[in-house]
Design a protein around this motif. Structure first.
Motif, PDB file in Angstrom:
ATOM      1  N   VAL A  34       0.852  -1.175   0.000  1.00 22.12           N
ATOM      2  CA  VAL A  34       0.000   0.000   0.000  1.00 22.12           C
ATOM      3  C   VAL A  34       0.895   1.235   0.000  1.00 22.12           C
ATOM      4  N   ASP A  35       0.530   2.194  -0.804  1.00 19.97           N
ATOM      5  CA  ASP A  35       1.191   3.487  -0.991  1.00 19.97           C
ATOM      6  C   ASP A  35       2.530   3.677  -0.300  1.00 19.97           C
ATOM      7  N   ASP A  36       2.496   4.132   0.941  1.00 20.84           N
ATOM      8  CA  ASP A  36       3.699   4.541   1.657  1.00 20.84           C
ATOM      9  C   ASP A  36       4.275   3.432   2.526  1.00 20.84           C
ATOM     10  N   GLY A  37       3.959   2.189   2.227  1.00 18.47           N
ATOM     11  CA  GLY A  37       4.452   1.089   3.042  1.00 18.47           C
ATOM     12  C   GLY A  37       3.605   0.846   4.272  1.00 18.47           C
ATOM     13  N   ALA A  38       2.379   1.403   4.289  1.00 23.09           N
ATOM     14  CA  ALA A  38       1.509   1.215   5.443  1.00 23.09           C
ATOM     15  C   ALA A  38       1.206  -0.261   5.654  1.00 23.09           C
ATOM     16  N   MET A  39       1.114  -1.034   4.570  1.00 20.36           N
ATOM     17  CA  MET A  39       0.892  -2.469   4.710  1.00 20.36           C
ATOM     18  C   MET A  39       1.558  -3.197   3.557  1.00 20.36           C
ATOM     19  N   LEU A  40       2.262  -4.256   3.884  1.00 23.40           N
ATOM     20  CA  LEU A  40       2.830  -5.161   2.890  1.00 23.40           C
ATOM     21  C   LEU A  40       2.186  -6.519   3.117  1.00 23.40           C
ATOM     22  N   VAL A  41       1.871  -7.227   2.059  1.00 21.90           N
ATOM     23  CA  VAL A  41       1.341  -8.578   2.188  1.00 21.90           C
ATOM     24  C   VAL A  41       2.349  -9.531   1.567  1.00 21.90           C
ATOM     25  N   LEU A  42       2.752 -10.518   2.349  1.00 25.84           N
ATOM     26  CA  LEU A  42       3.707 -11.510   1.905  1.00 25.84           C
ATOM     27  C   LEU A  42       2.968 -12.806   1.627  1.00 25.84           C
TER      28      LEU A  42
END
Length: 117
Positions: A34-42
């Protein structure tokens, strides 16, 4: 019942930095950011994804929920994870099972266990 566990989310201060640990630990890949690194999904190989969600406050107290990882060679995997930046907190051994309580680089607890010690 139509429900199943699809994803586990870990709160953290720095999603990009912590993603390096979890990608290497699980052999995962980043499938969404998400945009600014608010959430990453691995994405992991076990059909349960891990999400890293940025929060502004550091972890406080003991986790109320944690991930249990299984392996036939617990000592080797624990050593590998320590090399990636994890910390061993405690070890437990009982007949037919053993596990290591660990922390990722931001202090989130998880366990690595095996049935053969």
């Amino acid at each position: 019942m139509a429900l199943r566990i699809r994803m586990v989310t870990i709160d953290c201060l720095d999603t990009r930095k912590l993603s390096q640990f979890w990608v290497a630990a699980l052999g995962a890949e980043i499938i969404h950011e998400v945009d600014d690194g608010a959430m990453l999904v691995l994405a992991s190989a076990d059909n349960v994804d891990i999400a890293l969600q940025r929060v502004d406050e550091p972890r406080a107290g003991k986790n109320r929920l944690h991930i249990d990882l299984g392996t036939p060679d617990r000592p080797a995997e624990v050593a590998r994870l320590v090399g990636l930046g994890a910390t061993v907190i405690e070890e437990f051994k009982y007949p037919g099972m053993a596990w290591s309580v660990m922390q990722d680089p931001e202090g989130n607890e998880f366990c690595v266990g095996s049935r053969n010690g």
